[in-house]
Design an enzyme around this catalytic site. Structure first.
Site, PDB file in Angstrom:
ATOM      1  N   LYS A 155       0.915  -1.249  -0.071  1.00  0.00           N
ATOM      2  CA  LYS A 155       0.333  -0.041  -0.240  1.00  0.00           C
ATOM      3  C   LYS A 155       0.613   1.824  -0.498  1.00  0.00           C
ATOM      4  CE  LYS A 155      -4.265   2.439   3.158  1.00  0.00           C
ATOM      5  NZ  LYS A 155      -4.308   1.706   4.261  1.00  0.00           N
ATOM      6  N   SER A 171      -9.224   1.668   3.566  1.00  0.00           N
ATOM      7  CA  SER A 171      -8.111   2.379   2.304  1.00  0.00           C
ATOM      8  C   SER A 171      -7.874   1.461   2.126  1.00  0.00           C
ATOM      9  CB  SER A 171      -7.658   3.309   3.607  1.00  0.00           C
ATOM     10  OG  SER A 171      -7.504   2.483   4.095  1.00  0.00           O
ATOM     11  N   SER A 210      -9.048  -1.194   7.707  1.00  0.00           N
ATOM     12  CA  SER A 210      -8.766  -1.346   6.037  1.00  0.00           C
ATOM     13  C   SER A 210      -8.261  -1.883   5.602  1.00  0.00           C
ATOM     14  CB  SER A 210      -7.655  -0.265   5.627  1.00  0.00           C
ATOM     15  OG  SER A 210      -8.972   0.972   6.141  1.00  0.00           O
TER      16      SER A 210
END
Length: 423
Positions: A35, A112, A136
């Site tokens: 990420k 996310s 997330s």
């Protein structure tokens, strides 16, 4: 901009090889993505927003979590798209595009850690690193039909990771294969093979299953049958978790009248936990990033802009009470142990808010207690992904990873039976 051939999962692609001969290392030949919240030496950590990318320097070192899997034989193939500033569990990004959910393309991928989940779900990598503050990793794992693990809080270093809210931030990961999920966990958590331990009890939070938008038996039946096959039905116990928390966490009382506690999709004590989580997250986000937002005035998407605006108006009122709630909840759940389908893309905000409220009520349990939690796919219902989530007490990460690997094959068999039944 990511191309459609990679499902829009990647911010940028590059190759980082293992730092030593990988032949006998546990993650040999495995590929992974990270990420865009993790520092990688030589790259700017973009945090999902072009203004952040523009105003921050190139990283001079690599996050320890990334280094750990590189040193154990895995190869990194790039950085993935995320919700801007990690401030949503939806998975949509107006700047870089929304990664395409490989399981249900007309639905959001969840966030996310959206790109990381999509990269695993689309079989572009073997595993991926994400972060989980308020769901997330757990949310996109569920929406994309893959495994996702949130470790015990503070079990894995978050150095070299842009913080959202340090009281809740964790480094999590995704995989399709429970054996790979376990191997990656052993590396990140820093332990060798842990012998599987037979669970002494498995508690079903019966009231939480009432929040489902599908028949609860579709989720519970395959899980309970798998447990019965492997361990015996006597291990399964039922608890009204909301009542238990309300009774055992007295510091939660000031928050019981807050939020949407009267709505049908809520359990009052869990809604109060959500309020606690949101309050503390806003306070810590403001301390971490408020000055940058005020100074740069970044271009933010409507949803992020609204949340950040509320966050900047947050005070430190009740922060001490929030910390008391966290301490009491961990003790209460430790003593006890001795979410719905993904929303459609560009969904109307009113029903979306109901979905978020249900989801946050469930995610806040692990977040506030610091417990570890895993999301396990259970096939499809009405052509949408279904999953179940298991929690274990703080520090029981190895036990939970082994339990998932042990249960997984039996679960797949019972899920196949459940998918053919009418509910």
């Amino acid at each position: 901009m990511a191309k459609d051939s990679d499902y829009g999962a990647f911010m940028e692609k590059f190759v980082l090889q293992p730092s030593s001969s990988a032949h006998e290392l546990p993650l040999n030949s495995l590929t992974f993505a990270v990420k865009d919240v993790f520092d990688v030496e030589g790259y700017v950590t973009g945090f999902g927003n072009p203004d952040w990318l523009r105003t921050h320097p190139v990283a001079t070192s690599t996050a320890p979590a990334v280094l750990a899997v590189l040193r154990r034989g895995a190869t990194c193939v790039g950085k993935t798209v995320m919700d801007e500033m990690a401030y949503s569990t939806n998975g949509e990004n107006i700047h870089y595009g929304t990664p395409r959910n490989p399981c249900v393309p007309d639905r959001v991928p969840g966030g996310s850690s959206s790109g990381s989940a999509v990269a695993v779900g689309a079989k572009l990598v073997d595993f991926a690193l994400g972060t989980d503050t308020g769901g997330s990793v757990r949310v996109p794992a569920s929406y994309c039909g893959i495994l996702g693990f949130r470790p015990s809080h503070d079990a894995i270093s978050t150095a070299g990771v842009i913080p959202l809210s340090q009281s809740f931030d964790t480094v999590g990961w995704f995989a399709r294969d429970p054996a790979i999920l376990n191997k990656v966990g052993q590396v990140l958590l820093g332990f060798q093979d842990v012998d599987p331990v037979r669970p002494t009890q498995i508690i079903v939070a019966s009231d939480c299953f009432q929040l489902l938008t599908i028949p609860s038996d579709r989720v519970l039946q395959p899980f309970v049958k798998s447990v019965e096959k492997l361990y015996g039905g006597h291990l399964v116990k039922h608890e009204i978790l909301g009542d238990y928390i309300q009774d055992k966490v007295p510091s939660l009382k000031p928050f019981l009248s807050e939020g949407n506690v009267g709505q049908e999709y809520n359990i009052p004590s869990l809604a109060a936990l959500t309020h606690t989580t949101v309050l503390l997250q806003r306070y810590e986000f403001k301390n971490n990033h408020g000055e940058w937002v005020w100074t740069v005035k970044p271009d933010l998407g409507p949803w992020t802009s609204e949340r950040v605006g509320k966050t900047l108006r947050t005070t430190d009122d009740n922060v001490d009470i929030c910390h008391s709630v966290m301490k009491e909840l961990r003790a209460a759940l430790t003593a006890l142990l001795g979410p719905g389908p993904p929303p459609k893309l560009q969904m109307d905000p009113t029903p979306m808010e109901a979905i978020r409220t249900r989801a946050y009520s469930l995610h806040s349990i692990a977040g506030v207690s610091g417990f570890c939690q895993v999301s396990i796919p259970l096939g499809l219902y009405d052509n949408l992904p279904v999953s179940i989530s298991l929690l274990a007490k703080h520090g029981s990460d190895g036990f939970l990873l082994n339990l998932v690997e042990t249960l997984y094959n039996a679960l797949k068999e019972d899920v196949g039976i459940a998918e053919n039944m009418r509910y």
